[in-house]
Enzyme design. Structure first.
Site, PDB file in Angstrom:
ATOM      1  N   GLY A  14     -20.132  14.106 -12.228  1.00  0.00           N
ATOM      2  CA  GLY A  14     -21.190  14.937 -12.817  1.00  0.00           C
ATOM      3  C   GLY A  14     -20.970  15.045 -14.311  1.00  0.00           C
ATOM      4  N   TYR A  44     -27.527   7.009  -5.212  1.00  0.00           N
ATOM      5  CA  TYR A  44     -27.495   8.468  -5.118  1.00  0.00           C
ATOM      6  C   TYR A  44     -28.143   8.964  -3.830  1.00  0.00           C
ATOM      7  CZ  TYR A  44     -26.496   8.586 -10.143  1.00  0.00           C
ATOM      8  OH  TYR A  44     -25.942   8.422 -11.381  1.00  0.00           O
ATOM      9  N   ASN A  81     -28.491  11.554 -22.121  1.00  0.00           N
ATOM     10  CA  ASN A  81     -28.028  11.073 -20.813  1.00  0.00           C
ATOM     11  C   ASN A  81     -29.186  10.661 -19.905  1.00  0.00           C
ATOM     12  OD1 ASN A  81     -25.611  10.468 -19.509  1.00  0.00           O
ATOM     13  ND2 ASN A  81     -24.843  12.544 -19.681  1.00  0.00           N
ATOM     14  N   ALA A  86     -18.508  -0.009 -27.813  1.00  0.00           N
ATOM     15  CA  ALA A  86     -17.355  -0.675 -28.430  1.00  0.00           C
ATOM     16  C   ALA A  86     -17.405  -0.648 -29.951  1.00  0.00           C
ATOM     17  CB  ALA A  86     -17.270  -2.118 -27.942  1.00  0.00           C
ATOM     18  N   ALA A 110     -17.344   7.544 -19.874  1.00  0.00           N
ATOM     19  CA  ALA A 110     -16.915   7.401 -21.266  1.00  0.00           C
ATOM     20  C   ALA A 110     -17.734   8.270 -22.210  1.00  0.00           C
ATOM     21  CB  ALA A 110     -17.004   5.934 -21.691  1.00  0.00           C
ATOM     22  N   ASP A 123     -19.270  11.090 -21.509  1.00  0.00           N
ATOM     23  CA  ASP A 123     -18.904  12.497 -21.317  1.00  0.00           C
ATOM     24  C   ASP A 123     -17.565  12.801 -21.991  1.00  0.00           C
ATOM     25  OD1 ASP A 123     -21.180  12.695 -19.699  1.00  0.00           O
ATOM     26  OD2 ASP A 123     -20.037  12.149 -17.912  1.00  0.00           O
ATOM     27  N   ASP A 140     -14.127   9.104 -13.360  1.00  0.00           N
ATOM     28  CA  ASP A 140     -15.001   9.733 -14.346  1.00  0.00           C
ATOM     29  C   ASP A 140     -14.220  10.540 -15.372  1.00  0.00           C
ATOM     30  OD1 ASP A 140     -16.866   8.848 -12.438  1.00  0.00           O
ATOM     31  OD2 ASP A 140     -18.244  10.458 -12.944  1.00  0.00           O
TER      32      ASP A 140
END
Length: 317
Positions: free
Chosen positions: A34, A104, A166, A229, A256, A258, A294
């Site tokens: 999440g 999901y 997001n 990157a 990454a 988050d 995560d």
């Protein structure tokens, strides 16, 4: 004054991970996922007082979510247990060494039923920062209303708002996202986006420079642009600043963004200047991609120099 440094609001998911194709079967491992809970954990690991608010199912999977958050030092005082709705679940398969896919099961979940009443107490308790993402308002009408209320209430109460765009194409269209997120961004102190997400909080088709300039004109203090990157750029009223990514061997890019957000907000809470905030954000992003999961690889405060201060292949003894 609130004892909380950060309040995050969103949906926490049970993530079932496979090392190969889901269609072939095989073992799954259970994790917490999440966007907002990832950020809360990142801040808590760095010693900040982070809280997460939302709904979880009133079953074993909901209990798993809460146990994971509490174990990481995240305050779950204001989480609501919902006995009527199931947990949100995501399946992540490692399809190739470089490509992972997500499926999901979150329609009608407890987290998607978030409403304004769920957020009255945590907002009243206050925090130094409120962080949300564009995922939550995409989950349901009630969640969209709750996020809009929280952003307005925080801004009117003097609590700075951090908004990570997001964008998730599987949840809503770009047009619907823009209609919701563009007005929300006007309440934010910090807006975080990748280059292809910026026109979701400003005019359709706007390039990075124009989008950032528009957001700053509307009162946003800092526009953070994630470049993967290539590092990141920060746009402010004083101009633009770029920091490179920290070079690491990437093994898992999930989470990454988050982690980057958590690093930036940590630097803000610590009173660091813009350059040092960006460097901390880049460091946490590097930790995230250099490990699996995560948030599992995110550092404690005394580990921040492990990536930036150690040569590749180093074994610390």
């Amino acid at each position: 004054m609130s004892e909380r440094d950060l309040l995050t609001v969103g949906e926490a998911l049970v993530s079932l991970r496979s090392s190969g194709p889901l269609a072939a079967g095989g073992p799954l491992t259970m994790h917490l996922a999440g966007a907002e809970s990832n950020v809360a954990i990142g801040l808590a690991r760095l010693g900040h007082r982070a809280a997460w608010a939302g709904r979880v199912s009133d079953d074993e999977l909901g209990e798993f979510v809460l146990r994971q958050l509490r174990a990481e030092g995240v305050d779950t005082t204001d989480v609501r247990r919902d006995p009527q709705r199931p947990p949100g679940v995501m399946f992540l398969e490692r399809r190739t060494a470089d490509v992972s896919r997500v499926r999901y099961l979150r329609a009608g979940s407890a987290g998607a039923a978030l409403d304004v009443d769920d957020l009255r107490a945590p907002l009243a308790a206050g925090a130094r920062l409120l962080h949300l993402s564009g995922i939550t308002p995409a989950l349901s009408d009630s969640a969209r209303t709750a996020v809009a209320w929280a952003v307005r209430t925080a801004a009117e109460s003097g609590i700075p708002v951090s908004l990570d765009v997001n964008y998730r194409a599987g949840l809503w269209s770009r047009e619907d996202a823009r209609a919701t997120l563009t007005p929300l961004a006007g309440y934010a102190a910090v807006v975080i986006a990748s280059t292809d997400e910026l026109d979701l909080v400003t005019e359709a088709g706007a390039d990075e420079r124009d989008a950032a300039a528009d957001l700053v004109r509307r009162g946003v203090s800092t526009v953070l642009v994630k470049l993967g990157a290539d590092g990141a750029r920060a746009w402010t009223a004083d101009g633009v600043e770029h920091v490179p990514a920290v070079p690491v061997t990437a093994v898992d890019t999930v989470g990454a963004g988050d982690a980057f957000t958590a690093g930036y907000l940590s630097g803000h809470l610590d009173g660091l200047g813009l350059t040092d905030r960006l460097r901390r954000a880049a460091a946490l992003g590097a930790f995230a991609v250099a490990g699996h999961g995560d948030w599992e690889g995110l550092p404690r405060r005394d580990e921040l120099s492990l990536i930036t201060g150690s040569a590749a292949g180093t074994t610390l003894r």
